[in-house]
Design an enzyme around this catalytic site. Structure first.
Site, PDB file in Angstrom:
ATOM      1  N   HIS A 142       0.835  -1.208   0.000  1.00 53.99           N
ATOM      2  CA  HIS A 142       0.000   0.000   0.000  1.00 53.99           C
ATOM      3  C   HIS A 142       0.871   1.260   0.000  1.00 53.99           C
ATOM      4  CE1 HIS A 142      -3.416  -2.586   0.837  1.00 53.99           C
ATOM      5  NE2 HIS A 142      -4.238  -1.549   0.913  1.00 53.99           N
ATOM      6  N   HIS A 187       1.300  -3.781   9.285  1.00 54.20           N
ATOM      7  CA  HIS A 187       2.675  -3.508   8.857  1.00 54.20           C
ATOM      8  C   HIS A 187       3.437  -2.825   9.989  1.00 54.20           C
ATOM      9  CE1 HIS A 187       2.966  -4.679   4.668  1.00 54.20           C
ATOM     10  NE2 HIS A 187       1.789  -4.132   4.421  1.00 54.20           N
TER      11      HIS A 187
END
Length: 216
Positions: A142, A187
């Site tokens: 992303h 993440h």
């Protein structure tokens, strides 16, 4: 007695491709530096501390923000966008810019995928996340896509009056995308930073090569 005319020193102009080479080398070095830490297979203390602090201060609003950004930055949005932007530039007969956008964006996507395989970092599991994710963690896909898109749009707008607006919006968008990945717990912060650096590296390297070949 005649005096020799004074010669003014010539200014040596650097080729345009020198600047994006420098702009790609620095973030590339950053990715390699972060990757060396990941390869040690030991928890990175700042990662854990930052995630724990952020999770403790995450309310319902910030969680909702994370879910929105997860959808906006997902492949179901970025893939059509990465296809449509070069096509739109080609439709306007801006072939060189279409080539730049297409190569830069998809090179970033391919590079982050290869880096995930190379470093093999598992995703964090500090707390249960209500977002389904799969695959490896380093770098963040992303964050890579957001940084690459922002960098491409900044380059496209650089010679227009909108360049500072696009620059500001691009930086904010990439930063918020990175923050959202940590908020959701999918993440580590170093994944996000590496993703942003990867996207920037790929776009600037593409620009440097095309300028060298005089295609942009």
């Amino acid at each position: 007695m005649m005096t020799a005319p004074v010669q003014t020193p010539r200014t040596v102009k650097r080729p345009l491709w020198v600047w994006p080479i420098a702009a790609s080398a620095v973030p590339a070095a950053g990715v390699l530096g972060l990757g060396s830490e990941v390869l040690e297979r030991q928890p990175i203390t700042p990662d854990i501390g930052a995630m724990a602090w952020l999770h403790a201060h995450t309310g319902a609003g910030l969680q909702l923000f994370g879910h929105v950004m997860n959808a906006v930055g997902g492949p179901w949005v970025t893939t059509p966008l990465f296809i449509l932007l070069p096509l739109l530039l080609g439709f306007r007969r801006r072939w060189h810019l279409a080539l730049f956008a297409g190569v830069g964006l998809w090179l970033a996507e391919a590079t982050q995928w290869l880096l995930k395989l190379a470093y093999g970092r598992p995703r964090p599991d500090l707390w249960p996340s209500d977002v389904y994710v799969s695959g490896l963690s380093f770098p963040s896909g992303h964050a890579t896509a957001a940084a690459a898109l922002a960098a491409v749009l900044i380059v496209l707008a650089w010679r227009s009056r909108w360049r500072w607006v696009v620059l500001g919006a691009g930086v904010v968008y990439a930063a918020l995308m990175g923050l959202s990945r940590v908020v959701l717990g999918v993440h580590y912060p170093t994944d996000v930073l590496a993703g942003a650096l990867t996207g920037l590296t790929c776009v600037m390297a593409t620009l440097a090569v095309l300028l060298f070949l005089r295609r942009v």
